[in-house]
Design a protein around this motif. Structure first.
Motif, PDB file in Angstrom:
ATOM      1  N   LEU A 168       0.857  -1.065   0.155  1.00 19.91           N
ATOM      2  CA  LEU A 168       0.168  -0.140  -0.150  1.00 19.91           C
ATOM      3  C   LEU A 168       0.775   1.291   0.226  1.00 19.91           C
ATOM      4  O   LEU A 168       0.637   2.071  -0.622  1.00 19.91           O
ATOM      5  N   MET A 169       2.097   1.370   0.849  1.00 17.30           N
ATOM      6  CA  MET A 169       2.740   2.373   0.963  1.00 17.30           C
ATOM      7  C   MET A 169       3.589   2.495  -0.421  1.00 17.30           C
ATOM      8  O   MET A 169       3.995   3.733  -0.878  1.00 17.30           O
ATOM      9  N   TYR A 170       3.682   1.317  -0.986  1.00 19.99           N
ATOM     10  CA  TYR A 170       4.580   1.423  -2.544  1.00 19.99           C
ATOM     11  C   TYR A 170       3.748   2.458  -3.187  1.00 19.99           C
ATOM     12  O   TYR A 170       4.289   3.482  -3.952  1.00 19.99           O
ATOM     13  N   PHE A 171       2.271   2.325  -3.306  1.00 18.15           N
ATOM     14  CA  PHE A 171       1.681   3.061  -4.213  1.00 18.15           C
ATOM     15  C   PHE A 171       1.327   4.447  -3.795  1.00 18.15           C
ATOM     16  O   PHE A 171       1.332   5.400  -4.405  1.00 18.15           O
ATOM     17  N   LEU A 172       1.362   4.520  -2.218  1.00 21.11           N
ATOM     18  CA  LEU A 172       0.871   5.859  -1.662  1.00 21.11           C
ATOM     19  C   LEU A 172       2.059   6.965  -1.706  1.00 21.11           C
ATOM     20  O   LEU A 172       1.962   7.892  -1.666  1.00 21.11           O
ATOM     21  N   CYS A 173       3.283   6.234  -1.513  1.00 18.99           N
ATOM     22  CA  CYS A 173       4.355   6.819  -0.877  1.00 18.99           C
ATOM     23  C   CYS A 173       5.564   7.081  -2.059  1.00 18.99           C
ATOM     24  O   CYS A 173       6.911   7.226  -1.769  1.00 18.99           O
ATOM     25  N   GLY A 174       5.194   7.157  -3.295  1.00 23.02           N
ATOM     26  CA  GLY A 174       6.060   7.343  -4.358  1.00 23.02           C
ATOM     27  C   GLY A 174       6.719   6.427  -5.248  1.00 23.02           C
ATOM     28  O   GLY A 174       7.813   6.555  -5.890  1.00 23.02           O
ATOM     29  N   GLY A 175       6.490   5.188  -5.226  1.00 24.45           N
ATOM     30  CA  GLY A 175       6.998   3.912  -5.664  1.00 24.45           C
ATOM     31  C   GLY A 175       8.495   3.619  -5.648  1.00 24.45           C
ATOM     32  O   GLY A 175       9.076   4.037  -4.703  1.00 24.45           O
ATOM     33  N   TYR A 176       8.895   3.029  -6.850  1.00 26.69           N
ATOM     34  CA  TYR A 176      10.329   2.564  -6.470  1.00 26.69           C
ATOM     35  C   TYR A 176      11.350   3.444  -6.475  1.00 26.69           C
ATOM     36  O   TYR A 176      12.530   3.140  -6.034  1.00 26.69           O
ATOM     37  N   ARG A 177      11.174   4.657  -6.706  1.00 23.61           N
ATOM     38  CA  ARG A 177      12.272   5.786  -6.556  1.00 23.61           C
ATOM     39  C   ARG A 177      12.430   6.241  -5.224  1.00 23.61           C
ATOM     40  O   ARG A 177      13.231   6.996  -5.219  1.00 23.61           O
ATOM     41  N   THR A 178      11.584   5.817  -4.291  1.00 27.14           N
ATOM     42  CA  THR A 178      11.808   6.069  -2.911  1.00 27.14           C
ATOM     43  C   THR A 178      12.320   5.231  -1.877  1.00 27.14           C
ATOM     44  O   THR A 178      12.734   4.006  -2.532  1.00 27.14           O
ATOM     45  N   GLY A 179      12.321   5.322  -0.842  1.00 28.13           N
ATOM     46  CA  GLY A 179      12.771   4.363   0.305  1.00 28.13           C
ATOM     47  C   GLY A 179      11.736   3.012   0.310  1.00 28.13           C
ATOM     48  O   GLY A 179      12.299   2.147   1.214  1.00 28.13           O
ATOM     49  N   LEU A 186       6.526  -7.339  -4.535  1.00 26.65           N
ATOM     50  CA  LEU A 186       7.446  -6.353  -5.022  1.00 26.65           C
ATOM     51  C   LEU A 186       7.634  -6.327  -6.442  1.00 26.65           C
ATOM     52  O   LEU A 186       7.633  -5.217  -7.234  1.00 26.65           O
ATOM     53  N   ASN A 187       7.772  -7.771  -6.960  1.00 31.07           N
ATOM     54  CA  ASN A 187       7.707  -7.742  -8.378  1.00 31.07           C
ATOM     55  C   ASN A 187       6.305  -7.112  -8.907  1.00 31.07           C
ATOM     56  O   ASN A 187       6.425  -6.433 -10.230  1.00 31.07           O
ATOM     57  N   GLY A 188       5.242  -7.616  -8.410  1.00 28.03           N
ATOM     58  CA  GLY A 188       4.193  -7.126  -8.918  1.00 28.03           C
ATOM     59  C   GLY A 188       3.779  -5.664  -8.840  1.00 28.03           C
ATOM     60  O   GLY A 188       3.518  -5.068  -9.793  1.00 28.03           O
ATOM     61  N   CYS A 189       4.290  -4.918  -7.660  1.00 23.33           N
ATOM     62  CA  CYS A 189       4.306  -3.530  -7.453  1.00 23.33           C
ATOM     63  C   CYS A 189       5.127  -3.005  -8.830  1.00 23.33           C
ATOM     64  O   CYS A 189       4.606  -1.997  -9.323  1.00 23.33           O
ATOM     65  N   LEU A 190       6.424  -3.172  -8.969  1.00 18.05           N
ATOM     66  CA  LEU A 190       7.219  -2.737  -9.800  1.00 18.05           C
ATOM     67  C   LEU A 190       6.424  -3.007 -11.291  1.00 18.05           C
ATOM     68  O   LEU A 190       6.460  -1.788 -12.048  1.00 18.05           O
ATOM     69  N   HIS A 191       6.026  -4.121 -11.436  1.00 22.79           N
ATOM     70  CA  HIS A 191       5.291  -4.269 -12.744  1.00 22.79           C
ATOM     71  C   HIS A 191       3.858  -3.415 -12.968  1.00 22.79           C
ATOM     72  O   HIS A 191       3.853  -2.784 -14.140  1.00 22.79           O
ATOM     73  N   ILE A 192       3.255  -3.260 -12.001  1.00 22.46           N
ATOM     74  CA  ILE A 192       2.049  -2.242 -12.063  1.00 22.46           C
ATOM     75  C   ILE A 192       2.565  -1.058 -12.379  1.00 22.46           C
ATOM     76  O   ILE A 192       2.004  -0.089 -13.368  1.00 22.46           O
ATOM     77  N   GLU A 193       3.466  -0.606 -11.668  1.00 20.49           N
ATOM     78  CA  GLU A 193       4.102   0.882 -11.894  1.00 20.49           C
ATOM     79  C   GLU A 193       4.711   1.062 -13.306  1.00 20.49           C
ATOM     80  O   GLU A 193       4.327   1.988 -13.923  1.00 20.49           O
ATOM     81  N   ILE A 194       5.426  -0.054 -13.945  1.00 22.86           N
ATOM     82  CA  ILE A 194       5.850   0.229 -15.027  1.00 22.86           C
ATOM     83  C   ILE A 194       4.737   0.326 -16.354  1.00 22.86           C
ATOM     84  O   ILE A 194       4.716   1.339 -16.943  1.00 22.86           O
ATOM     85  N   HIS A 195       3.601  -0.580 -15.868  1.00 20.48           N
ATOM     86  CA  HIS A 195       2.447  -0.634 -16.934  1.00 20.48           C
ATOM     87  C   HIS A 195       1.411   0.473 -16.676  1.00 20.48           C
ATOM     88  O   HIS A 195       0.795   1.009 -17.614  1.00 20.48           O
TER      89      HIS A 195
END
Ligand code: ADP
Length: 614
Positions: free
Chosen positions: A92-103, A135-144
């Motif tokens: 949840l934080m992944y999507f709310l707090c800025g994706g893979y370029r953050t901490g 993690l992989n799912g989050c990264l893929h969703i962010e890319i697409h």
């Protein structure tokens, strides 16, 4: 403050595992940070979504903290934290707090490693796979679908967020590892201290054991000495008394002498009981199985009990199964002792009526039988409540009723121990005021196929033959024997009375007897005269019998270096006989010595040409 301290103590109490204390530390810190953050957010004002997230987080942390301490042994709260953090919070934080370029990626890594610390390997493996997929799912969703991610405003914010995550995660892991290392070090120290305490305890125990062993040795040697000290005067009394019975014609004095004889033997059996008991207690009692004739055991018991029963006008009956094997293999002495103990009690505790000894058997196999011994009396009986104390040592039951009957309360306890040692059982059946039956069952080997026949018939035949052969009194009987006027023996004993007893017992044999009252005196005699036999006491002051024997053997110019030496001693402890034979004695006579044993021993050892008139 006090309350905080109490919480602290509660969360880090000793009985919790290190892993559990760690979970408490992490969750506690999270709660301490999260709760004020929630309050501040409420006052400062934040987005609705952010506020709900914060409330949910605070409640989850609180519930898990509560559950994990309420059920410290349950793995469920830890699994719940792991799932909530890795599957819900971090994605949840992944999507709310800025994706893979953050901490957030660092936090997700933190979540995955933290999992390994607080749940067992199986769950950690499962969670690792799940977090990897998340993690992989989050990264893929962010890319697409980058639109799903709410990015931070500037690149600087992202760098700041990454740095904060880096610092926090490093600090948290640093703290965790330090805490774990310290806990293990503390535990290792406690273990080392325990080890040292155990070593000290062990040393103390060993010392105590050595002291106990030497105390037990002291007890054994005390027993040996006591047996010597008590048996020696009894020997003297019984020996002298026997002389009176042999030589005196006065009826009244003979009666007194017979009383002394019976009291003396009673005293002797008491000393023997105490010695037996001590031997059993110290585990030194051993069984000595031999081939024996059952008739002879019954005969001995009959002879020993018959007169006692007669004196109380009790009928003494012996019955047996005539098909019983005549020869058995077992510890004859102990079997006789068991029967004698039961018979003595039966006579002691019966005023009128009868005492019956019945022997029977059950076949166990071709070579084994169960020997059944039953002693029945018509005596005072034993109440049911007292029956459970019957076999206790030194316990006499119903002392008020039995106060006039002599006893130590050891007989039945010894009987039971002997029965147990032989793999047998003992039972009692009794009706108060009507009588008791003691039944002992002992497995015995059959030594010969022959059958015993009816004891009573054999006894009658023997008695008739005896009566025909000898019409004389018991005193007359004792005067019989052999003579050996050319034989010469030396008797060594530090107690003058004992020397006299042996001299008088052998008076009728006309043997030439020299008496030495110490080891030194013995050595003087053995230099001057050659003897056919030396009878040597063991316990003598300055030079004991064993030392004296060795010196006689090594005596230069000695005339008795090969003379048979017989140990004449009151030492009746287990192993005594073997010890004497090993030391070089040819035989062993236990005091108080019986004239028949003494004569038998001399007959065996004296040169045949010196024996006349056997
Ligand atoms: P004691 O030396 O007192 O006879 P025992 O161990 O032989 O010691 O017996 C323990 C107690 O059991 C005795 O004191 C007596 O009260 C009771 N007892 C033993 N045998 C009998 C019996 N045949 N009839 C009645 N009481 C008995």
């Amino acid at each position: 403050m006090e309350r905080l301290k109490r919480y602290f103590k509660y969360f880090f109490r000793d009985e919790l595992s290190i892993r559990h204390r760690l979970v408490n530390a992490i969750l506690g810190s999270a709660f301490v940070v999260q709760f004020p953050a929630l309050i501040i957010s409420i006052f400062v004002g934040t987005g609705k979504f952010g506020l709900i997230t914060q409330i949910v987080m605070t409640v989850i942390i609180f519930i898990v903290l509560y559950l994990t301490n309420k059920f410290p042994d349950s793995p469920v709260p830890n699994i719940v934290i792991v799932i909530v953090a890795n599957v819900f919070v971090f994605p949840l934080m992944y999507f709310l707090c800025g994706g893979y370029r953050t901490g957030i990626v660092i936090w997700m890594l933190f979540g995955a490693i933290f999992t390994w610390l607080i749940v067992d390997t199986k769950w950690a493996l499962v969670t690792s796979v799940v977090t990897f997929i998340m993690l992989n799912g989050c990264l893929h969703i962010e890319i697409h679908h980058p639109g799903y991610v709410s990015y931070l405003d500037t690149r600087n914010d992202e760098i700041l967020d990454t740095s904060i995550a880096y610092i926090f995660v490093t600090l948290i892991f640093g703290f965790i590892f330090k805490y774990q290392t310290k806990s293990y070090e503390d535990q290792a120290k406690v273990l080392r201290d325990n080890d040292e305490a155990l070593r000290l305890l062990n040393e103390n125990l060993e010392e105590a054991n050595i002291r106990l062993e030497s105390a037990s040795e002291a007890k054994s040697s005390f027993l040996a000495n006591m047996s010597h000290e008590i048996r020696t005067p009894i020997n003297a009394v019984l020996g002298m008394d026997e002389m009176i019975i042999r030589e005196c014609k006065d009826k009244q004095i003979l009666e007194y002498a017979n009383d002394i004889d019976s009291a003396g033997h009673q005293l002797l059996s008491l000393v023997n009981d105490i010695l037996d008991f001590s031997k059993i207690e110290s585990g030194k009692m051993e069984l000595h199985p031999v081939e024996y004739e059952l008739f002879s055991v019954m005969n001995d018991c009959y002879n020993m009990i018959f007169m006692r029963a007669k004196r109380k006008e009790l009928k003494f009956i012996i019955e047996n199964d005539p098909d019983m094997p005549a020869f058995l293999y077992g510890d004859e002495v102990r079997i006789r002792q068991i029967i004698m103990n039961l018979l003595t009690n039966a006579v002691k505790y019966t005023k009128d009526g009868s005492v019956t000894l019945s022997l029977g058997y059950e076949k166990l196999s071709d070579e084994m039988i169960m020997l059944n011994i039953a002693v029945k009396d018509t005596g005072i009986g034993i109440s049911e409540e007292n029956r459970k104390y019957l076999f206790d040592s030194f316990k006499r039951i119903d002392e008020r009723r039995n106060r006039n009957i002599e006893g130590t309360g050891l007989g039945l306890s010894i009987t039971k121990r002997f029965t147990d040692m032989m793999g047998g059982t003992i039972e009692v059946d009794s009706v108060l005021y009507e009588g008791s039956t003691f039944t002992v069952k002992i497995p015995q080997k059959v030594a010969d196929e022959g059958k015993i026949g009816h004891f009573a018939d054999r006894l009658n035949r023997r008695n008739e033959a005896l009566e025909a052969a000898d019409k004389g009194s018991e005193a007359e009987e004792k005067k019989k024997g052999f003579t050996a006027p050319r034989a010469r023996i030396l008797v060594v004993d530090d107690v003058k009375m004992n020397l006299n007893v042996v001299r008088l017992l052998l008076k009728n044999t006309q043997i030439q007897i020299d008496l030495a009252s110490s080891g030194e005196e013995c050595l003087k005699y053995t230099l001057m005269k050659s003897y056919d036999i030396i009878l040597m006491d063991h316990m003598m002051p300055i030079m004991d019998g064993i030392e004296a024997l060795h010196k006689v053997r090594e005596q230069a110019d000695g005339l008795n270096t090969d003379t048979p030496v017989v140990a004449l001693t009151a030492n009746a402890l287990v192993g005594a006989q073997e010890m004497y034979l090993e030391e070089g004695f040819v035989s062993y006579l236990s005091k108080p010595v019986k004239s028949t044993d003494l004569e038998e021993c001399l007959l065996k050892l004296l040169p045949e040409d010196k024996i006349v008139n056997e």
